[in-house]
Design a protein around this motif. Structure first.
Motif, PDB file in Angstrom:
ATOM      1  N   SER A  26       0.840  -1.202   0.000  1.00 45.19           N
ATOM      2  CA  SER A  26       0.000   0.000   0.000  1.00 45.19           C
ATOM      3  C   SER A  26       0.872   1.248   0.000  1.00 45.19           C
ATOM      4  CB  SER A  26      -0.934  -0.016   1.206  1.00 45.19           C
ATOM      5  OG  SER A  26      -0.193   0.106   2.386  1.00 45.19           O
ATOM      6  N   LEU A  58       1.810   1.797  -3.494  1.00 47.67           N
ATOM      7  CA  LEU A  58       0.656   2.286  -4.239  1.00 47.67           C
ATOM      8  C   LEU A  58       0.401   3.747  -3.967  1.00 47.67           C
ATOM      9  CD1 LEU A  58      -1.845  -0.650  -3.887  1.00 47.67           C
ATOM     10  CD2 LEU A  58      -0.832   0.213  -5.991  1.00 47.67           C
ATOM     11  N   ARG A  59       0.607   4.087  -2.697  1.00 51.00           N
ATOM     12  CA  ARG A  59       0.363   5.471  -2.323  1.00 51.00           C
ATOM     13  C   ARG A  59       1.273   6.398  -3.136  1.00 51.00           C
ATOM     14  NH1 ARG A  59      -0.085   6.103   4.002  1.00 51.00           N
ATOM     15  NH2 ARG A  59      -1.151   4.149   3.653  1.00 51.00           N
ATOM     16  N   GLY A 107      -2.509  10.470  -4.853  1.00 50.97           N
ATOM     17  CA  GLY A 107      -3.800  11.129  -4.630  1.00 50.97           C
ATOM     18  C   GLY A 107      -4.838  10.826  -5.697  1.00 50.97           C
ATOM     19  N   LEU A 161      -6.695   8.515  -6.743  1.00 53.21           N
ATOM     20  CA  LEU A 161      -7.098   7.162  -6.404  1.00 53.21           C
ATOM     21  C   LEU A 161      -8.042   6.572  -7.441  1.00 53.21           C
ATOM     22  CD1 LEU A 161      -6.084   5.900  -3.706  1.00 53.21           C
ATOM     23  CD2 LEU A 161      -8.495   5.655  -3.211  1.00 53.21           C
ATOM     24  N   GLN A 162      -8.758   7.451  -8.098  1.00 61.29           N
ATOM     25  CA  GLN A 162      -9.710   6.956  -9.096  1.00 61.29           C
ATOM     26  C   GLN A 162      -8.994   6.118 -10.149  1.00 61.29           C
ATOM     27  OE1 GLN A 162      -9.307  10.097  -8.079  1.00 61.29           O
ATOM     28  NE2 GLN A 162     -11.060  11.358  -8.660  1.00 61.29           N
ATOM     29  N   TYR A 201      -6.358   4.451  -9.844  1.00 61.60           N
ATOM     30  CA  TYR A 201      -6.001   3.164  -9.291  1.00 61.60           C
ATOM     31  C   TYR A 201      -7.204   2.220  -9.278  1.00 61.60           C
ATOM     32  CZ  TYR A 201      -5.040  -0.241  -5.722  1.00 61.60           C
ATOM     33  OH  TYR A 201      -4.915  -1.394  -5.036  1.00 61.60           O
ATOM     34  N   GLY A 202      -8.324   2.767  -8.826  1.00 60.75           N
ATOM     35  CA  GLY A 202      -9.541   1.956  -8.768  1.00 60.75           C
ATOM     36  C   GLY A 202      -9.950   1.485 -10.154  1.00 60.75           C
ATOM     37  N   MET A 218      -7.835  -1.356 -11.164  1.00 61.04           N
ATOM     38  CA  MET A 218      -8.282  -2.589 -10.528  1.00 61.04           C
ATOM     39  C   MET A 218      -9.472  -3.179 -11.268  1.00 61.04           C
ATOM     40  SD  MET A 218      -6.776  -3.836  -7.940  1.00 61.04           S
ATOM     41  CE  MET A 218      -7.023  -4.133  -6.214  1.00 61.04           C
ATOM     42  N   ALA A 219     -10.420  -2.297 -11.580  1.00 59.44           N
ATOM     43  CA  ALA A 219     -11.651  -2.757 -12.221  1.00 59.44           C
ATOM     44  C   ALA A 219     -11.351  -3.335 -13.595  1.00 59.44           C
ATOM     45  CB  ALA A 219     -12.625  -1.605 -12.336  1.00 59.44           C
TER      46      ALA A 219
END
Lengths: 641, 500
Positions: free
Chosen positions: A606, A609-610, A615, A617-618, A620-621, A624-625
């Motif tokens: 993490s 990743l940070r 900042g 984060l979208q 990153y999400g 993932m998706a």
């Protein structure tokens, strides 16, 4: 709408009005709403009582409450002789306490809230006694417990009050745990939770056993004892008595209504209501009788040495409730309910009298700091004296007749009966002693408080003394419906109860009855006499005795260390389990350790990743998706081939 | 059932379209964004009401059904429908989303646009999960809601949000992947079809059932969450913004238990029956473990999160009791938990907005400062500890009754949860609301009208279900009876669809 429904509904409406509009609109007029409601309930109850007196039994359902498969329960009312007398007790004492509270709670910032809670309590208690099934009883049971919680903790800013409320609720839950299982057992065995069906079918369980941990237990005994668990909690019997003395943190009118006259007697009511079940199990009956007798003795000994006026009366309540269970346990349900009824008046009077004293003494509770109050507050004194004479069992007063009935029927109930009779007689002496200890210490002798307190001593306003006077009339005359045949009476109340509660058959003659009566009168007078010697004639005697029997005195003073014991075996281990084992070890180390694989790796992961996303984060999400959908697609394609 | 529009598709896609609409709005026009979100969620709620009023309670068949071919070559259909098991969850989703919008009104000040868009995306996919009758479609919705939820925690959460979000994501992902494998195996064994109703009437070999049961179990148990895979929940709840916690507690964790009812039991009835004792034991552990651990919590949200573990233990206990009271109680308790725990998280959000602390020790005497708030919180506390006349009692009682019927020992053990529940909730209440006023909370305003209106619908539901639960129990009767028949007599079972 039928009138029986109005009995509980009026106080509920009053509660709703006061809780919603009390703060903003009604304010210091809140008592009118609640008083009118309970007055209405009282009037309807009285007229219902006369109907029952004329032989009418009311039993009907209002609506289906819960329906699930073969489980069906309604909200419905059963008003028979037992319920009718409870209606009178509840609504009359409640009405008087409402009126008294107008004076006692005057100027309190939670005035509207207090009356709202009183109304809610009255509603709940009426639902409890009026229900025609076990689940509604359970509903009322929990609801009165809730009101008790609210009212004990009424002055919630005080930690001790908040603690006491919570303690009352949780200790009661222990009892309700058994009670709830009892309800479920009854449903599983009989397929119903409605009284009339239960009582008509309960006989079929005779002789059946159930296997628990390798032992064959008699089914009826088990069910009876599970239900009794609830009674032990609600009526503050050993070992769940610990909440009631602490409950005195609540305003005194509450102690009178909830913790003396009505709610705490719900356990007795329940055992009496289930007499067709209890009577089928001798073991259960003996447990009830002995629990009652032991509690009665136990609490009376503690009351001997306490100095807090309300706590003395509270232990007295525990003791008297024990008396009622003693009666039920020997099959004298009618006598138990008779005592419940007389006790409601003289005990409510004792509490309200204590409240009147506190009112005059600016909240002082210590009887050692009182003295000589009789000349300052004559009405309080005389009514308090009447209540004390009544509870002590002086002939002619209410308490005498009900107590005598219990002792006499116990005496006639074989071996166990003789044992509990002997204990009960000792308790009678102790009761007379500690009751008059209050009289002598608080009302006689010289004033021992501060000058300022002495300066302010005054009789309470009429709104408080009139309820005292009315209750005093009850404390004198409530027993006159139960004058035994030996004294030339007709024992009307026993006959009234007989269809529901039965009446034990007694073969012994009047001579023996006079003997038993004589012994209990002697015990009462003896108790008062010793109290007079100790606290009026030779005040140094109790102190010397306390010194001489120091260990006993300290044990009694500390209430046999039961609270400390529970703290040691339940409260602390639970907190330790929660903090040191579950939080720190199983969740903190074991599960998290396994789940995270190597927790450090996760943290590094993490951490990286940070840095990566800084900042956003979208993104990153989204990654993932997308990854997930790619995996999904690949697998699907692979599978599709 | 004469509804003039494809109601299920509407309530699924209206929020999703709303989310896209919000994406198109200017970032600066915050008010417009918020009003759009409120409007969309409110309309969705209103449009979902016919599900309540026009639902046919006499049948176990799928209602309001819609079926279209989607990818015929793969046997994928766009098939929607609801029955007595799913209908209440759809309604709960549409209601809670509205409340999530109103409670976030003043709290979410950054990235407002993305927040409300994510919230509406979650709503659409949640409802999709409850309505899907095609396993492929189901899985898409199931995974689709993970992303906005992940964002909700990771972007608008507390200080430790990234850790919590990733933990949440990985945990659920691991479970989902196993389920995905299960879905594919199922697909192959059902003649290349994703049709759930067809699966419900197929009898798979016992060994296959067993494997599939555990594959699905992995996904559902994490979501519930069952002990011992519950440790993501406290972190996720603690870090999530209020709306995130409400969605998590209210709907998301219900999907696990819903999965058991919709898939594990009707699809693998013999395996479910064989595994029921193990499931019940895990449930009872969750009830007691989750309750006791609450006594050791110092953080408001963490405590309520752990209480969820305990309450969901009741739910799974009821479900795997495999009798009518247990399952009805379990479903009702899911609704109850959504209402009550959702409300408790809303309440915590309300006070957090004022004090910016979640530490229980920072509170005390709140009842003096905020009496109206204290009264609302009290009602939800009582519902949480299962006091009669609140919804919690009905659910817990039916579950304990069902659990006791299935296993006396487990029934008795589960009932201890009722004592523990009273202990930790009342202790919490005392520390926050009673005793002397903590200077840290001095001078804060009581709830405003927006906050009160957010909580009022939930209070109404608490009392409605408590006083007249039959409104809700009657929805489930036919479907639950049908499910029990399926589990008990695997084989002779059919579920039909009735078209719109």
């Amino acid at each position: 709408m039928d009138k029986y429904l109005l009995i509980p509904l009026l106080p509920l409406i009053a509660f709703t009005i006061n809780i919603v509009f009390g703060k903003g609109i009604i304010k210091e007029k809140a008592h009118w709403v609640s008083i009118l409601a309970v007055l209405g309930s009282f009037v309807i109850s009285a007229s219902t009582f006369t109907e029952v007196l004329n032989g009418k039994i009311i039993n009907y359902d209002v609506y289906n409450w819960i329906v699930s498969g073969n489980f069906r329960v309604t909200i419905g009312f059963l008003i028979d002789q037992l319920t009718a007398i409870m209606l009178i007790v509840v609504t009359s004492v409640s009405l008087l306490v409402h009126i008294y509270s107008v004076g006692y709670m005057h100027g309190d910032k939670g005035y509207y809230r207090f009356f709202a809670y009183l109304s809610l309590f009255t509603f709940s208690m009426l639902m409890l006694v009026m229900g025609n099934n076990l689940l509604q009883l359970y509903f009322g049971w929990e609801a009165v417990g809730l009101c008790s919680y609210f009212l004990i903790g009424f002055w919630y800013e005080k930690k001790s009050a908040a603690d006491a409320g919570k303690k009352a609720f949780i200790v009661n839950r222990f009892g309700d745990f058994g009670f709830g299982l009892g309800v479920i057992m009854i449903f599983l065995m009989l397929g119903t939770v409605h009284y009339s069906d239960i009582f008509s079918k309960v006989g079929t369980l005779t002789g059946q056993t159930i296997n628990i941990l390798g032992y064959n237990v008699d089914l009826i005994t088990l069910i009876a004892l599970l239900l009794f668990c609830g009674a032990v909690g609600k009526s503050a019997q050993i070992p769940l008595h610990v909440w009631l003395p602490d409950a005195m943190e609540g305003p005194t009118p509450v102690s009178a209504l909830i913790h003396a006259a009505t709610m705490v007697t719900a356990g007795v009511f329940m055992v009496a209501r289930f007499n067709p079940l209890f009577s089928l199990s001798e073991v259960a009956m003996n447990v009830v009788a002995l629990t009652g007798a032991i509690t009665s003795l136990f609490a009376a000994t503690i009351a001997l040495v306490q100095n807090d006026i309300k706590r003395i009366v509270a232990y007295s309540t525990v003791s008297q409730l024990g008396y009622m269970f003693l009666a039920c346990g020997v099959g004298a349900y009618g006598a138990g309910i008779f005592h419940l009824y007389t006790h409601a008046y003289f005990k409510a009077l004792l509490f309200l009298g204590a409240g009147s004293v506190m009112h005059a003494m600016a909240g002082e509770l210590d009887v050692q700091k009182m003295g000589g109050l009789k000349k300052h507050m004559p009405i309080t004194y005389i009514t308090f004296l009447i209540a004390s004479l009544s509870i002590a069992g002086i002939p002619g007063l209410a308490g005498f007749f009900s107590k005598d009935e219990i002792l006499w029927l116990a005496y006639n109930h074989g071996m166990v009966g003789k044992i509990v009779w002997a204990m009960g007689t000792v308790v009678a002496a102790l009761t007379a002693f500690y009751s008059f200890r209050i009289i002598f210490l608080a009302f006689h002798g010289k004033f021992r408080g501060t000058h300022e307190q002495e300066h302010h001593l005054h009789e309470s306003p009429k709104v408080m003394t009139i309820p005292l006077i009315i209750l005093a009339i009850g404390a004198i005359s409530a027993g006159w419906f139960g004058i035994p045949a030996a004294l030339g009476g007709s024992n009307a109340i026993a006959h009234f109860f007989e269809p529901v509660l039965g009446h034990p058959h007694v073969t012994a003659g009047h001579e023996e009855e006079f003997m038993v009566m004589g012994i209990s009168i002697a015990a009462a007078i003896g108790g008062i006499f010793i109290s007079w010697i100790f606290y009026s004639l030779k005040p140094e005697m109790p102190k010397n005795l306390a010194k001489k029997f120091k260990r006993i005195y300290i044990t009694l003073w500390n209430k046999y260390y039961v609270d400390e014991l529970y703290d040691f075996i339940i409260v602390r281990p639970m907190k330790w389990l929660a903090n040191s084992i579950l939080v720190a070890v199983t969740d903190g180390k074991i599960i998290e350790g396994i789940v995270n694989g190597v927790p450090q790796a996760i943290r590094n992961f993490s951490e990286r990743l940070r840095k990566l996303q800084t900042g956003q984060l979208q993104h990153y999400g989204l990654g993932m998706a997308l990854g997930l959908f790619v995996i999904l697609a690949l697998v699907l394609i692979a599978a599709g081939r | 059932m004469q509804i003039g529009y494809p109601i299920l598709s509407t309530v699924i896609f209206l929020p999703i379209i709303g989310a896209l609409l919000i994406f198109l709005l200017k970032r600066a026009s915050e008010a417009l964004i918020k009003w759009t979100a409120l409007f969309v969620s409110l309309v969705t709620f209103i449009l979902s009401i016919p599900l309540f009023s026009s639902f046919d309670k006499t049948t176990a068949k799928m209602q309001f059904a819609e079926t279209y071919e989607w990818v015929p070559s793969w046997g994928i259909k766009y098939a929607l429908g609801i029955d007595g098991i799913s209908v209440l969850f759809v309604l709960l989703s549409t209601l809670l989303t509205v409340l999530c919008v109103t409670i976030s009104w003043k709290t979410i000040k950054e990235k407002t646009k993305e927040f409300y868009a994510a919230l509406l995306l979650i709503e659409g996919s949640m409802i999709g999960v409850f309505c899907s009758l095609d396993l492929f479609l189901f899985y898409i919705f199931w995974e689709a809601m993970l992303i906005p939820m992940f964002l909700l925690i990771g972007v608008w959460g507390g200080p430790n949000r990234v850790y919590a979000a990733i933990k949440f994501f990985l945990y659920t992902l691991v479970g989902s992947v196993l389920m995905l494998v299960g879905i594919i195996v199922l697909y192959i064994n059902t003649g290349k079809s994703f049709d759930i109703l067809q699966m419900m009437s197929t009898n798979y070999p016992y060994n296959l059932q067993l494997i599939l049961f555990w594959a699905f179990f992995a996904a559902f148990a994490v979501k519930v969450p069952m002990w011992p895979v519950h440790t993501w929940l406290p972190d996720a709840h603690t870090e999530a913004p209020t709306a995130g916690s409400v969605i998590l507690a209210g709907i998301l964790i219900k999907m696990g238990a819903y999965g058991f009812l919709r898939f594990s039991m009707p699809l693998f009835p013999e395996a479910a029956k064989a595994m029921a004792p193990a499931m019940m034991i895990l449930s009872v552990i969750a009830i007691i473990y989750g309750g006791v651990i609450c006594l050791g919590q110092t953080d408001l949200k963490r405590l309520i999160a752990y209480s969820s573990v305990s309450h969901m233990g009741f739910v799974t206990l009821g479900i795997f009791a495999l009798n009518i009271q247990g399952i009805q109680g379990g479903i009702l308790q899911m609704i109850n938990h959504g209402i009550v725990t959702g409300a408790l998280f809303l309440c915590v959000g309300i006070i957090y907005d004022r004090t910016h602390t979640r530490q229980i020790a920072d509170y005390g005497g709140t009842a003096t400062v905020m009496p109206v708030y204290a009264a609302f919180f009290m009602v939800f506390t009582l519902a949480s500890i299962g006091l009669p006349v609140t919804n919690g009692f009905i659910g817990e009682f039916l579950i304990i009754l069902g659990g006791f019927t299935a296993s006396k020992t487990l029934g008795v053990l589960s009932a201890t949860g009722v004592i523990i529940g009273a202990a930790y909730m009342l202790w919490l209440y005392q520390r926050v609301f009673f005793m002397e006023t903590n200077p840290k909370i001095q001078g804060h305003p009581d709830m405003d009208i927006r906050e009160i209106l957010t909580l009022v619908p939930l209070i109404v539901l608490v009392l409605w279900i408590g006083i007249y639960p039959n409104t809700f129990l009657s929805f489930m009767d036919a479907s639950v009876q049908n499910l029990i028949n399926r589990v008990n007599t695997a084989g002779a079972f059919q579920i039909h669809m009735v078209g719109r």
